[in-house]
Write an enzyme that holds these catalytic residues in place. Structure first.
Site: not given
Ligand code: ADP
Ligand code: MG
Length: 620
Positions: A87, A207
């Site tokens: 992305k 976000d």
């Molecule tokens: P993106 O939008 O960049 O694709 P996401 O919204 O899926 O990413 O976020 C991924 C991040 O969220 C990772 O760094 C992951 O470790 C973190 N994450 C997911 N669950 C938790 C949690 N319970 N506590 C802290 N961080 C979390």
């Molecule tokens: Mg995202």
């Protein structure tokens, strides 16, 4: 403007029939697919029950393509054939990447127009990589829903430009998905929270994902969201929290050099520990390294917060900036929406809550909320709702712009802008003493006005006579929620104004739009050449005009030889203008420029002398 996607023939749903449509959050770190089932949006899990799909694609040695968790696992051992964060590259060129701060482990191709990554399965563009992720989600959805999808709403960051949006659409097409619409991620989150049911309000979407931080200010008026401002940090996300904790573990256990396998193991454990700390007040990291050394460290939530609070604070600056850009203060914010897995961390929620002086909205799963909102929008666009409920978001199907000198179309409102929208751009006069300017409003994706659709023409009169390029004429395009376009022009120094209203969607059906989009793409190279030629011609004509005027006044400054050299180069340029290409015209412009350099210097001297004549040295 008609809701084009849903008025396609055969698209109006029979009342009893539910059309399968999904929302897809195509994320930098993780991607998800969601749909509306019996009235509520849900994310669809894979056969192992996992909802999030790591956005990682690996091109294997046996011709196989792995997508998701398996590809992510293999990334460390096979980095050049495993693509993550596509992305960050989609819709970009190599030149754009020169400015990026991130190190990328790939072998890049030489292609200047689109990024290519060399893998063992050949060159792959970020579009193809993203298509693999979308294909995986499409298959998951079709298997789970038991039928073919009518279409998908795919989300993109609010700051994505036209090229990035188009590339995302191309990826969807490659994956065999019908794109009902691209939707801004923050808008999707707001829809998931049902905020579109409120009549008005200002919302901040915070976000924090895996590797990026985005903040958006949304303004809701009559069920329509407008993105007022965006900001963020493209190199800040959950990964940085993992890294900080990882370094802490190394220090605590007096470890310096870890081999690849050990560091991978420890990093994975660190991430799990970080995630565990959102529900536990302490957790342990235990591992046996390859040399037999044992790591056993207990981390408390408080310790973790102390170690990483500076990262949380780094997100506040962009938030302040976005509020400033939107022209609002904290007190104007009606709600703060938390999006992205990293907003699960409690100190993130506390810090954001304290900053805004209100508890953020976080009762939906922060890593699902974008996909859920997209699914709700897809459900509406696929025609699963009663007619009256369709008037939510609409976009301009084609770019709107105006004709500039040389028959070129200058886009003012890009295609796919969410309505209502308004943009202003400044233009200037081309001729000395020009007192009127004709504004020709056009619609289409092509570079030349003759290839676009003409919508309207009007003239702004009463511009005070000024030197060419000195007048500042601000042209404002405004499209209201019904797709009604009004264009106004105002000269900035005098305030003289003219305006007109047009109905741009008039007579354009879907087929025409599809054809125009196709033409826009297939003719891109040709158009660029035509645009380059037209620009060169504008420059040439302006130089010829200037020289003609100068000769009329000051030709006595030139020797006979100099004069005939200028005349020869002038004639050469005139003939190039008749039948040369952009490069030839530019070459002739340069030649004429060189042969008149000396003339220009002499004229300058004369003008200075004239200006100084009769003045005493004290006045200078
Ligand atoms: P993106 O939008 O960049 O694709 P996401 O919204 O899926 O990413 O976020 C991924 C991040 O969220 C990772 O760094 C992951 O470790 C973190 N994450 C997911 N669950 C938790 C949690 N319970 N506590 C802290 N961080 C979390
Ligand atoms: Mg995202």
């Amino acid at each position: 403007m008609a809701l084009l996607q849903i008025s396609e023939p055969g698209m109006s749903a029979a009342p009893h029939q539910h059309r399968l449509a999904v929302g897809i959050d195509l994320g930098t770190t993780n991607s998800l697919v969601a749909t509306v089932k019996s009235g509520s949006a849900v994310c669809l899990p894979d056969e192992k029950g996992r909802k999030t799909l790591p956005s990682v694609v690996r091109y294997g040695s046996g011709g196989e393509i792995e997508v998701g968790a398996d590809a992510l696992k293999a990334q460390k051992i096979d980095p050049q054939n495993t693509v993550s964060s596509a992305k960050r590259l989609i819709g970009r060129t190599l030149a754009d990447l020169q400015q990026a701060s991130h190190y990328l482990p790939y072998r890049f191709g030489e292609n200047e127009r689109v990024i290519e990554l060399h893998t063992r399965q050949g060159a792959k563009t970020p579009i193809e990589v993203s298509a693999e992720i979308l294909k995986t989600l499409k298959n998951r959805a079709e298997a789970s829903l038991g039928g073919a999808l009518v279409g998908a709403v795919i989300t993109v960051p609010a700051y994505f430009d036209d090229a990035q949006r188009q590339a995302t659409k191309d990826a969807a097409r490659l994956a065999g998905l019908n794109v009902l619409r691209l939707l801004n991620e923050p808008t999707a989150a707001a829809i998931a929270y049902g905020l579109d049911n409120a009549s008005e309000g200002t919302f901040v979407v915070y976000d924090l994902g895996g590797g990026t931080f985005d903040v958006s200010v949304l303004q809701l008026t009559k069920g329509l969201f407008e993105v007022k401002a965006t900001g963020g940090n493209s190199a800040l996300g959950g990964d940085d929290f993992d890294h900080r904790l990882f370094c802490h573990l190394l220090e605590q256990n007096k470890l310096s050099q870890l081999n690849e396998q050990d560091s991978q193991l420890l990093l994975a454990l660190t991430r799990s520990a970080k995630e565990a700390l959102t529900t536990e007040t302490s957790t342990a990291v235990r591992a046996t390294l390859s040399d037999g050394k044992i790591v056993d460290t207990v981390i408390t939530r408080q310790e973790f917060h102390n170690l990483t609070q500076h990262l949380v604070l780094k997100t506040i600056e962009p938030v302040k900036q976005a509020l400033k850009d939107a022209g609002i203060s904290k007190a104007d914010v009606n709600g703060v929406i938390m999006v992205g897995g990293s907003t699960r961390m409690l100190h993130v929620q506390q810090t954001v809550g304290t900053f805004f002086g209100q508890t953020p909205l976080n009762n939906l799963n922060p890593d699902e909320v974008v996909a859920l909102g997209a699914a709700m929008q897809a459900d509406v666009l696929a025609g699963n709702k009663a007619d009256g409920e369709w008037l939510l978001l609409d976009v301009t199907p084609l770019s709107l712009g105006l004709e500039t000198y040389g028959g070129l179309a200058e886009k003012v409102i890009p295609r796919n802008s969410t309505l209502p929208t308004s943009r202003a751009q400044e233009f200037t006069t081309f001729k000395d003493g020009q007192t009127a300017m004709t504004i020709h409003v056009v619609q289409g994706e092509r570079e030349l006005v003759s290839d676009c659709r003409s919508l309207a023409k009007f003239t702004l009169r009463g511009i005070p006579p000024m030197a060419a390029g000195a007048a500042r004429i601000r042209v404002t395009f405004q499209v209201d929620a019904d797709g009604l376009l009004s264009v106004s022009a105002q000269e900035q120094s005098t305030g003289v104004q003219a305006q007109i209203e047009v109905k741009p969607s008039y007579g354009l059906d879907d087929d025409t739009i599809t054809q125009m989009l196709k033409d826009g793409m297939s003719n891109a190279a040709e158009d660029m050449a035509a645009r380059a030629r037209a620009e060169a011609a504008v420059e040439a004509e302006s130089l010829l005009g200037a020289i003609e005027a100068a000769l009329a006044l000051d030709s006595d400054l030139l020797s006979a030889d100099e004069l005939s050299a200028i005349q020869a180069d002038t004639a050469a340029l005139q003939s190039r203008l008749q039948n040369g290409n952009a490069e030839e015209i530019r070459a002739a412009v340069s030649a004429l420029g060189r042969s008149t350099d000396n003339f220009a210097a002499k004229r300058m001297n004369r003008n200075i002398k004239r200006a100084l004549a009769g003045q005493s040295v004290d006045n200078i």
